[in-house]
Scaffold this active site. Sequence first.
Site, mmCIF file in Angstrom:
data_model
loop_
_atom_site.group_PDB
_atom_site.id
_atom_site.type_symbol
_atom_site.label_atom_id
_atom_site.label_comp_id
_atom_site.label_asym_id
_atom_site.label_seq_id
_atom_site.Cartn_x
_atom_site.Cartn_y
_atom_site.Cartn_z
ATOM 1 N N THR A 112 0.847 -1.198 0.000
ATOM 2 C CA THR A 112 0.000 0.000 0.000
ATOM 3 C C THR A 112 0.881 1.246 0.000
ATOM 4 O O THR A 112 1.909 1.278 0.681
ATOM 5 C CB THR A 112 -0.964 0.093 1.200
ATOM 6 N N ASP A 150 -0.019 3.760 1.410
ATOM 7 C CA ASP A 150 -0.325 4.423 2.690
ATOM 8 C C ASP A 150 0.641 4.035 3.815
ATOM 9 O O ASP A 150 0.728 4.739 4.818
ATOM 10 C CB ASP A 150 -1.755 4.081 3.135
#
Length: 350
Positions: free
Chosen positions: A126, A128
């Site tokens: 990810t 993130d």
Amino acid sequence: MNIGILTGGGDCPGLNAVIRAVVRKSILFYNSKVVGILEGWRGLLEEGLTEELDLEKISGILHKGGTILKTSRTNPYKIPDGEKRILENKRKKGLDALVAVGGEDTLGVAAKLSQAGVKIVGVPKTIDNDLDMTDYTFGFDTAVNIAMEAIDRVHTTAESHNRVMVVEVMGRHTGWIAIEAGIAGGADIILIPEKPVNLDKICENLRKRHERGRDFSVVVVAEGAKIALDEKKREKETFIIQDECKDAFGHVRLGGIGKLLAEEIEKRTGFETRFVILGYVQRGGSPTAFDRLLGTRFGIAAADLVHQGNFGKMVSLQGNKIVPVDLTEAVAGTKYVGEELYSIAEVFSA
Ligand code: F6P
């Protein structure tokens, strides 16, 4: 051995590096066959969404962004008989084991399937960087570098125009991209979900900076940051969202806080303010060397775990070592930005 591999959730630079490594290690070193499952979990819910991955198919993909297997946010556990269909299709395709490459949602499904008896290994992906039990996910470094470069560019235009520039970055409910790109890009204020702040405080800091003789500022805000518009409230009650629709995993689409923030800063301080939302630019395109290497290391480790029969694991980066961790434990928590990094950002704020 027949191994199925899929990529799920948002695309992310470095996915092709993982696929390439799993395929090469499995074919050349273990004499196995690898089947690509297309469009994330959808590829195992529907028939005909698979293709064999030979060495030819994975040649020339290392530097490419996105995923040759395509992706989706399909959640089998939100579909009637979803798990049953996955198990059936897996059997029909003759797959002995699965490698699932994804973030908390895709790996959450993988953990449930593992508990249902599926032989599975997870690879954390990810931009993130919010997955627990791994220091880094691949894709994050690329996103940070793209955001940092954008902040650099915004800096020169802010300075030329004596403006406040607000740069909104992704990250969902964590501030990893904002804090790392913000520090690396020399942002004057960094706003992250982990540290809700009052808008008055932000404006006060900007005024102080401008009183000291600076006539421009750069503010980096994470899409999931919560900011109190009202003095009495510590934070805004809800996140700023683009629309109410939720994806199959229950996530609303975040985004738009940069615009709101820019409008409020200009209104309250009188400083001319503009905003830019970096959005999907952070996710697209070629991975950095770090992400190519991390994706490759994760892919090799996943192929090794599968062939050692060490299932129910997620490969992770701990320090500079690749370590298998328990998949179910790994998806149980979220990794948030800690005090150490935040206190560094504070040294450089406005
Ligand atoms: O999880 C990665 C991410 O890019 C987040 O930073 C962002 O909030 C979300 O995905 C966007 O999701 P979608 O691709 O479904 O719009």
